[in-house]
Write a protein that holds these residues in place. Structure first.
Motif, PDB file in Angstrom:
ATOM      1  N   VAL A 287       5.654  58.344  48.004  1.00  0.00           N
ATOM      2  CA  VAL A 287       5.485  59.698  47.461  1.00  0.00           C
ATOM      3  C   VAL A 287       4.780  59.638  46.111  1.00  0.00           C
ATOM      4  N   ARG A 288       5.195  58.683  45.297  1.00  0.00           N
ATOM      5  CA  ARG A 288       4.609  58.541  43.965  1.00  0.00           C
ATOM      6  C   ARG A 288       3.191  57.984  44.020  1.00  0.00           C
ATOM      7  N   THR A 289       3.001  56.903  44.783  1.00  0.00           N
ATOM      8  CA  THR A 289       1.696  56.253  44.804  1.00  0.00           C
ATOM      9  C   THR A 289       0.628  57.129  45.443  1.00  0.00           C
ATOM     10  N   LYS A 290       1.011  57.955  46.406  1.00  0.00           N
ATOM     11  CA  LYS A 290       0.025  58.837  47.042  1.00  0.00           C
ATOM     12  C   LYS A 290      -0.507  59.864  46.052  1.00  0.00           C
ATOM     13  N   THR A 291       0.350  60.325  45.143  1.00  0.00           N
ATOM     14  CA  THR A 291      -0.105  61.294  44.144  1.00  0.00           C
ATOM     15  C   THR A 291      -1.052  60.640  43.129  1.00  0.00           C
ATOM     16  N   ILE A 292      -0.922  59.324  42.940  1.00  0.00           N
ATOM     17  CA  ILE A 292      -1.759  58.616  41.968  1.00  0.00           C
ATOM     18  C   ILE A 292      -3.098  58.198  42.578  1.00  0.00           C
ATOM     19  N   TYR A 293      -3.049  57.587  43.766  1.00  0.00           N
ATOM     20  CA  TYR A 293      -4.250  57.006  44.359  1.00  0.00           C
ATOM     21  C   TYR A 293      -4.834  57.824  45.502  1.00  0.00           C
ATOM     22  N   GLY A 294      -4.117  58.865  45.954  1.00  0.00           N
ATOM     23  CA  GLY A 294      -4.595  59.602  47.111  1.00  0.00           C
ATOM     24  C   GLY A 294      -4.328  58.820  48.384  1.00  0.00           C
ATOM     25  N   ASP A 295      -4.697  59.393  49.522  1.00  0.00           N
ATOM     26  CA  ASP A 295      -4.399  58.728  50.789  1.00  0.00           C
ATOM     27  C   ASP A 295      -5.651  58.339  51.567  1.00  0.00           C
TER      28      ASP A 295
END
Length: 398
Positions: free
Chosen positions: A198-206
């Motif tokens: 949840v956190r990493t997707k907001t930072i790096y996108g998917d």
């Protein structure tokens, strides 16, 4: 005119560094914090004993833990090199993606990391992540979650075997409770990995891949990168290069294991009431179990533990799952732990498996050092969920 910020980043500084005033409020805060922290430990152990214990613990961790983990990483890296070189990881990715994607939000290849860490220890997944054929199956935001999923299954086989081998006072065993604990660890791993994503997707996108197009990221899932040469030379090179990757990973985890685990052990082992210290390795002041005992009115109902002493097992697992396992036989012999406790111990020891001493180094090795704090938070929650899940499943079955 807009005032220039005194702490602005200079273009000539290395990545991850900034400029600040030579003396600031944090200088005083840091000095006070260090004085209080080490002053408290020193007041219990004595200053000389405290320093000797730090040195002896760090040395013992280096010789008997880090080099062992390095050996595991070398062997795991060699095996991982073969698995990726000859397409086994690609097969697993295709077969298990329908399971791993909805469960963990990760490619099917992540299950290889689960297996290697279950059979060995947390850092074994790093040698996989260092292989381009494995890494290219992941998007960038998914890579940090490998730390969480790998740690959740670290030392799984050792913990499971140890718990099964414990006899209860009536001469029976705890096979069912241990298997329930494994299921609880799986649930905890899902929670930990999902929270991290949840956190990493907001930072790096998917959309961004973990490997750039010019190094193999642009290949389709029906292609893989191989070494040049005959099958025998490719196999030998895969073994040696994979083993070399394990050496590098073993070196990379040294600071995190020695620094973090030494502090955790000194705060966890021993007792606040102890009066005799010698400066030997692994001596401590028992602060963490003391805090846990005060919180037992909350932790007890959550995990259904038979005694307040039982909470020391998962708390010790924060720093070392091996040390935590050593506490269990005495609890069972003294009637302070029963089947439900074994299920909870298995789940939390396996899910946490000393993550405070390895998470920092693992995140650093994956080049996501700035996300270490969040990874630890997610895994803390995951371990708690693992223990609660094991308790509830045990109650439902028995």
């Amino acid at each position: 005119m807009k005032k220039k910020h005194p702490y602005k980043r200079y273009s000539g500084l290395p990545k991850g560094y900034a400029v600040k005033k030579a003396i600031s409020w944090e200088t005083l805060f840091f000095a006070i914090a260090c004085a209080v922290f080490f002053g408290f430990i020193g007041s219990k152990m004595g200053a000389i004993n405290m320093i000797n214990t730090m040195m002896n613990t760090a040395y013992d961790l280096l010789m008997n833990t880090v080099f062992y983990l390095m050996a595991v990483a070398v062997l795991a890296g060699a095996i991982a090199g073969l698995l990726t070189e000859f397409g086994f990881v690609a097969v697993i990715n295709k077969l298990l993606s329908p399971l791993m994607k909805p469960l963990y939000g990760l490619p099917g290849a992540a299950v290889i990391g689960v297996v290697t860490t279950y059979l060995s220890d947390n850092p074994a997944i790093l040698t996989l992540a260092d292989d381009i054929n494995f890494r290219r199956l992941f998007k960038k935001y998914q890579l940090p979650a490998l730390t969480n999923i790998g740690t959740a299954f670290g030392m799984g086989l050792i913990i499971t075997t140890f718990m099964i081998g414990i006899q209860n006072p009536e001469g029976g065993n705890y096979i069912a409770a241990t298997l329930i604990g494994n299921l609880g660890a799986v649930i905890g791993s899902v929670v930990s990995a999902r929270l991290m994503l949840v956190r990493t997707k907001t930072i790096y996108g998917d959309t961004e891949m973990a490997v750039s197009d010019d190094t193999g990221g642009g290949l389709s899932m029906d292609e893989r990168i191989i070494r040049e040469g005959s099958i025998s030379s490719r196999a030998m090179n895969a073994l040696l290069e994979g083993g070399k990757s394990g050496v590098n990973m073993g070196l990379a985890i040294i600071p995190g294991v020695l620094i973090i685990c030494t502090l955790v052990m000194m705060l966890t082992n021993g007792s606040l009431d102890a009066t005799v210290y010698t400066g030997a390795a692994y001596e401590g002041i028992g602060l963490v179990p003391w805090i846990a005992e005060k919180l037992n009115f909350i932790l007890g109902p959550l995990f259904g533990l038979s005694s307040a002493e039982g909470i020391s097992v998962p708390l010790t697992a924060l720093g070392s799952a091996g040390a935590a396992m050593g506490l269990v036989p005495n609890l069972v012999a003294n009637g302070q732990a029963v089947g439900n406790d074994i299920a909870v111990f298995t789940a939390m020891c396996m899910c946490w498996s000393g993550y405070l001493s390895t998470h920092v180094a693992m995140m650093d090795s994956l080049n996501f050092r700035d996300l270490t704090g969040y990874a630890i938070l997610c895994h803390t929650i995951g371990g708690i969920v693992a223990g609660i899940s094991a308790h509830l499943i045990y109650v439902l079955i028995f």
